[in-house]
Design a protein around this motif. Structure first.
Motif, PDB file in Angstrom:
ATOM      1  N   VAL A  68       7.082   7.294  11.160  1.00 10.62           N
ATOM      2  CA  VAL A  68       7.858   7.265   9.922  1.00 10.62           C
ATOM      3  C   VAL A  68       9.126   8.077  10.148  1.00 10.62           C
ATOM      4  N   ARG A  69      10.253   7.450   9.867  1.00  8.48           N
ATOM      5  CA  ARG A  69      11.545   8.146   9.939  1.00  8.48           C
ATOM      6  C   ARG A  69      12.214   8.047   8.577  1.00  8.48           C
ATOM      7  N   ASP A  70      13.398   8.594   8.456  1.00 10.42           N
ATOM      8  CA  ASP A  70      14.104   8.605   7.180  1.00 10.42           C
ATOM      9  C   ASP A  70      14.291   7.197   6.618  1.00 10.42           C
ATOM     10  N   LYS A  71      14.708   6.256   7.468  1.00 10.63           N
ATOM     11  CA  LYS A  71      15.030   4.902   7.019  1.00 10.63           C
ATOM     12  C   LYS A  71      14.095   3.832   7.580  1.00 10.63           C
ATOM     13  N   THR A  72      13.267   4.181   8.549  1.00 10.63           N
ATOM     14  CA  THR A  72      12.479   3.162   9.246  1.00 10.63           C
ATOM     15  C   THR A  72      10.993   3.492   9.295  1.00 10.63           C
ATOM     16  N   LEU A  73      10.229   2.429   9.473  1.00 10.01           N
ATOM     17  CA  LEU A  73       8.788   2.503   9.717  1.00 10.01           C
ATOM     18  C   LEU A  73       8.499   1.735  10.993  1.00 10.01           C
ATOM     19  N   ALA A 112       8.294   9.222  -1.924  1.00 15.09           N
ATOM     20  CA  ALA A 112       6.879   8.894  -2.162  1.00 15.09           C
ATOM     21  C   ALA A 112       6.341   7.942  -1.095  1.00 15.09           C
ATOM     22  N   VAL A 113       7.171   7.014  -0.638  1.00 11.82           N
ATOM     23  CA  VAL A 113       6.767   6.070   0.409  1.00 11.82           C
ATOM     24  C   VAL A 113       6.565   6.818   1.726  1.00 11.82           C
ATOM     25  N   ARG A 114       7.522   7.681   2.069  1.00 10.15           N
ATOM     26  CA  ARG A 114       7.379   8.452   3.310  1.00 10.15           C
ATOM     27  C   ARG A 114       6.136   9.342   3.256  1.00 10.15           C
ATOM     28  N   GLU A 115       5.862   9.918   2.105  1.00 10.19           N
ATOM     29  CA  GLU A 115       4.682  10.774   1.961  1.00 10.19           C
ATOM     30  C   GLU A 115       3.393   9.974   2.168  1.00 10.19           C
ATOM     31  N   ARG A 116       3.297   8.809   1.520  1.00 13.76           N
ATOM     32  CA  ARG A 116       2.114   7.946   1.720  1.00 13.76           C
ATOM     33  C   ARG A 116       1.997   7.519   3.178  1.00 13.76           C
ATOM     34  N   ALA A 117       3.123   7.144   3.760  1.00 15.57           N
ATOM     35  CA  ALA A 117       3.130   6.680   5.149  1.00 15.57           C
ATOM     36  C   ALA A 117       2.663   7.786   6.091  1.00 15.57           C
ATOM     37  N   MET A 153       0.826  -1.211   0.000  1.00 13.86           N
ATOM     38  CA  MET A 153       0.000   0.000   0.000  1.00 13.86           C
ATOM     39  C   MET A 153       0.862   1.264   0.000  1.00 13.86           C
ATOM     40  N   LEU A 154       2.070   1.151   0.534  1.00 12.78           N
ATOM     41  CA  LEU A 154       2.989   2.285   0.588  1.00 12.78           C
ATOM     42  C   LEU A 154       3.827   2.423  -0.680  1.00 12.78           C
ATOM     43  N   GLY A 155       3.757   1.421  -1.563  1.00 17.51           N
ATOM     44  CA  GLY A 155       4.569   1.425  -2.773  1.00 17.51           C
ATOM     45  C   GLY A 155       5.797   0.548  -2.687  1.00 17.51           C
TER      46      GLY A 155
END
Length: 148
Positions: free
Chosen positions: A86-91, A129-134, A43-45
């Motif tokens: 949500v962080r730079d490298k982690t979820l 784009a993943v961070r934005e969706r998250a 869902m996040l890409g």
């Protein structure tokens, strides 16, 4: 669970999922949570195809599970998920496993996943784009049965 969580898994407990006392064995809880994780990532890409094409992967850094109630052969299972951070490298995210008929909570897990460069074998930034969706799916107030 509130309506802000997302359904990420729906399935059934089969007899071969059960241990010697008739309950679903812990390995199957983890397996069903893992399937929910891949649906959430999609869902996040972060689809398997995207990860392969970009030389990226996702790895678990931490997982905690609280078992609340047993599931047995024939039970229907639903997992709902929430992104917590949500962080730079982690979820950081959580899954709640429910009995699909009665609705009781069977188990809750909290995970931290990191994006990795598969060639360098090192953590790397999640795509913008993943961070934005998250960020659009964040539920930071989601209640967990333990202190972080």
């Amino acid at each position: 669970m509130d309506g802000a969580t997302t359904e990420t898994y729906r399935g059934t407990v089969y007899p071969w999922h059960c241990d010697h006392v008739g309950h679903m064995n812990v390995m199957w809880y983890v397996g069903k949570f893992d399937e929910a994780t891949w649906q959430l990532f999609g869902m996040l890409g972060l689809t398997p195809q995207w990860l392969r094409e970009h030389g990226r992967g996702m790895a678990a850094l931490d997982q905690r599970i609280a078992y609340q109630r047993e599931l047995r052969a024939g039970d229907l299972v639903v997992v709902r998920s929430a992104l917590l951070e949500v962080r730079d490298k982690t979820l950081r995210f959580a899954h709640v496993m429910h009995d699909g008929v009665g609705g009781h909570v069977a188990a809750i897990t909290r995970l931290v996943g990191v994006c990795v460069d598969t060639a360098a074998r090192r953590a790397c930034a999640l795509p913008d784009a993943v961070r934005e969706r998250a960020h659009g799916m964040l539920q930071p107030a989601f209640a967990l049965p333990w202190n972080d």
